[in-house]
Design a protein around this motif. Structure first.
Motif, PDB file in Angstrom:
ATOM      1  N   ARG A 263       0.835  -1.195   0.000  1.00 34.63           N
ATOM      2  CA  ARG A 263       0.000   0.000   0.000  1.00 34.63           C
ATOM      3  C   ARG A 263       0.875   1.253   0.000  1.00 34.63           C
ATOM      4  NH1 ARG A 263      -4.643   1.439   4.559  1.00 34.63           N
ATOM      5  NH2 ARG A 263      -6.064   2.529   3.155  1.00 34.63           N
ATOM      6  N   ALA A 264       0.506   2.224  -0.808  1.00 35.82           N
ATOM      7  CA  ALA A 264       1.206   3.502  -0.852  1.00 35.82           C
ATOM      8  C   ALA A 264       0.431   4.540  -0.046  1.00 35.82           C
ATOM      9  CB  ALA A 264       1.352   3.974  -2.287  1.00 35.82           C
ATOM     10  N   ALA A 265       1.136   5.586   0.335  1.00 34.69           N
ATOM     11  CA  ALA A 265       0.501   6.751   0.935  1.00 34.69           C
ATOM     12  C   ALA A 265       0.909   7.970   0.127  1.00 34.69           C
ATOM     13  CB  ALA A 265       0.922   6.912   2.393  1.00 34.69           C
ATOM     14  N   VAL A 266      -0.049   8.838  -0.140  1.00 32.33           N
ATOM     15  CA  VAL A 266       0.216  10.055  -0.905  1.00 32.33           C
ATOM     16  C   VAL A 266       0.126  11.245   0.039  1.00 32.33           C
ATOM     17  CG1 VAL A 266      -0.414  11.459  -2.902  1.00 32.33           C
ATOM     18  CG2 VAL A 266      -0.840   8.978  -2.929  1.00 32.33           C
ATOM     19  N   VAL A 267       1.269  11.896   0.257  1.00 31.04           N
ATOM     20  CA  VAL A 267       1.304  13.131   1.044  1.00 31.04           C
ATOM     21  C   VAL A 267       1.310  14.267   0.036  1.00 31.04           C
ATOM     22  CG1 VAL A 267       2.641  14.529   2.657  1.00 31.04           C
ATOM     23  CG2 VAL A 267       2.506  12.033   2.962  1.00 31.04           C
TER      24      VAL A 267
ATOM     25  N   VAL B 279       3.715   5.939   7.928  1.00 30.86           N
ATOM     26  CA  VAL B 279       4.546   4.833   8.424  1.00 30.86           C
ATOM     27  C   VAL B 279       3.780   4.028   9.470  1.00 30.86           C
ATOM     28  CG1 VAL B 279       6.645   4.243   9.701  1.00 30.86           C
ATOM     29  CG2 VAL B 279       6.720   6.002   7.919  1.00 30.86           C
ATOM     30  N   LYS B 280       3.114   4.725  10.392  1.00 29.39           N
ATOM     31  CA  LYS B 280       2.350   4.040  11.439  1.00 29.39           C
ATOM     32  C   LYS B 280       1.242   3.174  10.848  1.00 29.39           C
ATOM     33  CE  LYS B 280       3.129   7.544  15.022  1.00 29.39           C
ATOM     34  NZ  LYS B 280       2.485   8.599  15.868  1.00 29.39           N
ATOM     35  N   GLN B 281       0.687   3.626   9.718  1.00 26.24           N
ATOM     36  CA  GLN B 281      -0.402   2.875   9.090  1.00 26.24           C
ATOM     37  C   GLN B 281       0.109   1.793   8.144  1.00 26.24           C
ATOM     38  OE1 GLN B 281      -4.086   4.887   7.935  1.00 26.24           O
ATOM     39  NE2 GLN B 281      -3.199   6.844   8.599  1.00 26.24           N
ATOM     40  N   GLY B 282       1.426   1.599   8.113  1.00 22.48           N
ATOM     41  CA  GLY B 282       1.993   0.482   7.362  1.00 22.48           C
ATOM     42  C   GLY B 282       2.238   0.740   5.898  1.00 22.48           C
ATOM     43  N   ALA B 283       2.373   1.986   5.485  1.00 21.19           N
ATOM     44  CA  ALA B 283       2.633   2.292   4.083  1.00 21.19           C
ATOM     45  C   ALA B 283       3.964   1.697   3.633  1.00 21.19           C
ATOM     46  CB  ALA B 283       2.646   3.804   3.854  1.00 21.19           C
ATOM     47  N   ASP B 284       3.984   1.178   2.410  1.00 20.29           N
ATOM     48  CA  ASP B 284       5.202   0.595   1.840  1.00 20.29           C
ATOM     49  C   ASP B 284       6.025   1.619   1.078  1.00 20.29           C
ATOM     50  OD1 ASP B 284       4.952  -2.499   2.289  1.00 20.29           O
ATOM     51  OD2 ASP B 284       2.961  -1.792   1.711  1.00 20.29           O
ATOM     52  N   VAL B 285       5.398   2.717   0.690  1.00 20.90           N
ATOM     53  CA  VAL B 285       6.088   3.826   0.043  1.00 20.90           C
ATOM     54  C   VAL B 285       5.263   5.076   0.301  1.00 20.90           C
ATOM     55  CG1 VAL B 285       4.933   3.526  -2.195  1.00 20.90           C
ATOM     56  CG2 VAL B 285       7.161   4.659  -2.101  1.00 20.90           C
ATOM     57  N   VAL B 286       5.936   6.210   0.464  1.00 19.90           N
ATOM     58  CA  VAL B 286       5.252   7.489   0.639  1.00 19.90           C
ATOM     59  C   VAL B 286       5.558   8.369  -0.564  1.00 19.90           C
ATOM     60  CG1 VAL B 286       5.129   9.619   1.995  1.00 19.90           C
ATOM     61  CG2 VAL B 286       5.239   7.402   3.157  1.00 19.90           C
TER      62      VAL B 286
END
Length: 343
Positions: free
Chosen positions: A13-17, A63-70
């Motif tokens: 899972r990715a996270a988009v900031v 990171v806390k939510q387990g993202a594999d890439v930001v």
């Protein structure tokens, strides 16, 4: 801190900031949805930056939510803040350049102006380790704060540009907005007295107009300020500008734009550059850490953004302190790619 590995069978899972003032959110969501689907990843997390938090807290939350890439979608401020939030996490940072400078992406020769390509890299690329700068800033009232930077930090010309540039004008005309602040800074004949120490060396003193502590060497406009800087060599390249009047500035700009910007671009030019003499107005130093105290508070900048005034600062390199995702088909000189790597 290293995040726990995903549960067996769990999708990555990715996270988009993202900075909502820098990106076309609808276009970005479409590009991410397509890339995550093609890669077989779970739906991405979406974390919006705010004026109070330009991305550090959001990256830590990812990171806390387990993202594999930001994915940092915004300008240099968003990238710097996200990098700070990912420090020591083991989670890679993917760059989606959307600002005026895009300094880290330029220095890493990453794609500019192609959102779908940058988004695909986040899901399919591999990771490169780069150095991260850590700086403790001391204010005139004695208060201190610690920040990270990926490109440059310092006082003088760059800091005055950052402090005096109109953000609304910058949105409209890009780097042309810096012309007036540059002219103001160049007319400033006041120099600041700096007591400094690099690594474990003795304390020294010099009068300077500008001090820049660089993790990277290139600025927008193809200006190579620090020709020997490498983003993964474990040291800063530090430059002090000490011009004496108009002729001193001529020496500096000749050195930067002609020798660094032209001669050093090919092997023959580099040999010729080696024959040129150093100029007193420009001093280069390599060091893993620097401590400096000024005789008066000065504007201070990190990665092209204004960070108020500082009376002193202490900076050190965290070698390999950040993972940055690069295209799967690209290797950058001096680096061995780490496929899908996490510590």
């Amino acid at each position: 801190m290293t995040p726990p590995p995903p549960a067996t069978g769990a999708k990555q899972r990715a996270a988009v900031v993202y900075n909502p003032t820098k990106v076309d959110l609808a276009e970005l969501r479409d590009a991410v949805a397509l890339a995550e689907s093609e890669a077989g990843w779970a739906k991405s997390l979406w974390l919006e930056t705010t004026e109070d938090d330009p991305g550090t807290g959001q990256a830590r939350d990812a990171v806390k939510q387990g993202a594999d890439v930001v994915i940092a979608a915004g300008g240099d401020g968003t990238v710097r803040a996200a990098a700070e939030g990912l420090h020591e996490s083991g989670v890679p940072l993917a760059l989606l350049p959307a600002g005026t400078g895009n300094l880290l992406a330029r220095n890493m020769d990453l794609t500019l102006g192609d959102m779908p390509d940058s988004v695909r890299t986040a899901f399919t690329g591999h990771d490169r380790r780069i150095d991260l700068g850590i700086v403790e800033i001391e204010r005139a009232d004695g208060t201190r704060e610690t920040k990270a930077f990926v490109v440059m930090a310092g006082i003088g010309l760059d800091a005055k540009m950052a402090a005096n540039t109109n953000p609304e004008l910058k949105k409209k005309v890009g780097w042309l907005a810096y012309v007036q602040p540059i002219m103001v800074a160049l007319r400033d004949k006041e120099r600041v007295r700096v007591r400094f120490r690099v690594d474990e060396g003795p304390e020294r003193t010099m009068n300077v107009h500008t001090v820049m502590v660089g993790n990277c060497g290139s600025l927008p406009g193809n200006v190579l300020l620090l020709p020997e800087a490498a983003i993964d060599d474990g040291v800063f390249d530090i430059v002090a500008l000490r011009p004496q009047g108009f002729f001193g500035w001529v020496q500096i700009w000749t050195k930067i734009f002609w020798e660094n910007g032209v001669l050093r671009r090919n092997s023959v030019g580099r040999r010729l550059a080696g024959l040129t003499r150093d100029v007193r107005a420009l001093r280069y130093i390599k060091a893993a850490k620097i401590t400096a105290r000024l005789d008066r508070a000065e504007d201070f900048e990190l990665d092209g953004d204004d960070f108020g005034e500082a009376i002193a600062f202490r900076a050190h390199v965290d070698p390999d302190g950040l993972l940055v995702r690069i295209p799967a088909d690209r290797e950058i000189e001096g680096d061995a790619p780490e496929d899908g790597a996490r510590d």
